[in-house]
Design an enzyme around this catalytic site. Sequence first.
Site, PDB file in Angstrom:
ATOM      1  N   LYS A  34       0.855  -1.195   0.000  1.00  0.00           N
ATOM      2  CA  LYS A  34       0.000   0.000   0.000  1.00  0.00           C
ATOM      3  C   LYS A  34       0.887   1.241   0.000  1.00  0.00           C
ATOM      4  CE  LYS A  34      -2.197   1.543   3.811  1.00  0.00           C
ATOM      5  NZ  LYS A  34      -1.893   2.983   3.808  1.00  0.00           N
ATOM      6  N   LYS A  62      -7.044   7.819  -0.362  1.00  0.00           N
ATOM      7  CA  LYS A  62      -8.252   8.229   0.381  1.00  0.00           C
ATOM      8  C   LYS A  62      -8.977   9.339  -0.366  1.00  0.00           C
ATOM      9  CE  LYS A  62      -6.835   6.640   4.873  1.00  0.00           C
ATOM     10  NZ  LYS A  62      -5.387   6.443   4.611  1.00  0.00           N
ATOM     11  N   VAL A  63      -9.303   9.019  -1.597  1.00  0.00           N
ATOM     12  CA  VAL A  63      -9.884  10.014  -2.495  1.00  0.00           C
ATOM     13  C   VAL A  63     -11.232  10.478  -1.937  1.00  0.00           C
ATOM     14  CG1 VAL A  63     -10.461  10.512  -4.888  1.00  0.00           C
ATOM     15  CG2 VAL A  63      -8.799   8.696  -4.356  1.00  0.00           C
ATOM     16  N   ILE A  66     -15.476  15.316  -5.788  1.00  0.00           N
ATOM     17  CA  ILE A  66     -16.638  15.187  -6.672  1.00  0.00           C
ATOM     18  C   ILE A  66     -16.369  14.048  -7.671  1.00  0.00           C
ATOM     19  CG2 ILE A  66     -17.282  17.620  -6.462  1.00  0.00           C
ATOM     20  CD1 ILE A  66     -16.015  18.000  -9.309  1.00  0.00           C
ATOM     21  N   ASN A  68     -16.176  13.663 -10.891  1.00  0.00           N
ATOM     22  CA  ASN A  68     -15.233  13.836 -12.002  1.00  0.00           C
ATOM     23  C   ASN A  68     -13.793  13.763 -11.521  1.00  0.00           C
ATOM     24  OD1 ASN A  68     -14.688  14.479 -14.854  1.00  0.00           O
ATOM     25  ND2 ASN A  68     -13.735  16.300 -13.957  1.00  0.00           N
ATOM     26  N   PRO A 167      -6.197  -1.749   8.911  1.00  0.00           N
ATOM     27  CA  PRO A 167      -4.979  -1.108   9.408  1.00  0.00           C
ATOM     28  C   PRO A 167      -5.089  -0.887  10.916  1.00  0.00           C
ATOM     29  CG  PRO A 167      -6.440   0.542   8.462  1.00  0.00           C
ATOM     30  CD  PRO A 167      -7.171  -0.774   8.393  1.00  0.00           C
ATOM     31  N   VAL A 169      -2.562  -2.414  12.998  1.00  0.00           N
ATOM     32  CA  VAL A 169      -1.819  -3.499  13.636  1.00  0.00           C
ATOM     33  C   VAL A 169      -0.400  -3.024  13.959  1.00  0.00           C
ATOM     34  CG1 VAL A 169      -0.765  -5.769  13.201  1.00  0.00           C
ATOM     35  CG2 VAL A 169      -3.155  -5.336  12.547  1.00  0.00           C
ATOM     36  N   GLN A 172      -0.166   0.984  16.089  1.00  0.00           N
ATOM     37  CA  GLN A 172      -1.394   1.553  16.660  1.00  0.00           C
ATOM     38  C   GLN A 172      -2.044   0.632  17.697  1.00  0.00           C
ATOM     39  OE1 GLN A 172      -4.112   3.499  13.744  1.00  0.00           O
ATOM     40  NE2 GLN A 172      -2.507   3.145  12.239  1.00  0.00           N
ATOM     41  N   GLY A 190       2.279  -1.183   8.781  1.00  0.00           N
ATOM     42  CA  GLY A 190       3.244  -0.208   8.284  1.00  0.00           C
ATOM     43  C   GLY A 190       4.517  -0.170   9.112  1.00  0.00           C
TER      44      GLY A 190
END
Length: 213
Positions: A34, A62-63, A66, A68, A167, A169, A172, A190
């Site tokens: 990732k 993490k889009v 709008i 388009n 996520p 692990v 965190q 990560g």
Amino acid sequence: MKKDKRLVLALDETVPARALAIAEAVAPHVDAIKINWPLVLSAGPGVIDQISQFSDVVCDFKVADIPNTVRLIVERSVARGASAVIVHAFTGPDSLEAAVDAAGRAEIYAVTEMSHPGGRVFTAPHAEEMARLGLDAGVSGFIAPATRPDRIAAIRRIAGDLKILSPGVGAQGGSVADALAAGADYAIVGRAIYGAADPAAAAADFASQAASR
Ligand code: BMP
């Protein structure tokens, strides 16, 4: 994306040469790598092309935009070799549908509830709603927090056969065993891998924890 090791490396290493070396060493022990903004902003977007030569790549952008703009970002990511793109679900059905449509054969994962403490404030109360939106839009799966396995279980009840990537692990506080037991398909790890003295050995260790589930 294959489901062999049930592990995804979150490669947030920002020294490009080190990131590539880690990616190559860890790739055999994970199902995908990732890539998030820290690496893209330090190495440039060509890092997606490079890593996709030897591993499935999940673009964690993490889009949240709008339809388009979502479409354009997903198309560019897939054109560079991404196998999957992570989008936010709070943008609503039209943006999610645009992501799924633009992805073609690549996968879209929608964020439900975020793993950090702040994720309890806005994402947690709407997580199930966001999962239902994703389901209707045709996403391939969801991001749900390994830091709160009970919440993975709640999302699993809605997700049916769709995939859940978790996520949180290691650094965190979550564990691979708890995340998979609660219904996750993959643990995302990560810092506990890329920050280890021997990232390949750390990844192999997480993979063996996943295999013993
Ligand atoms: P780490 O194992 O070092 O905490 O990294 C977790 C990775 O997963 C980071 O790339 C982070 O952006 C991502 N992530 C997360 O930690 N929580 C979420 O809710 C969603 C994420 O994408």
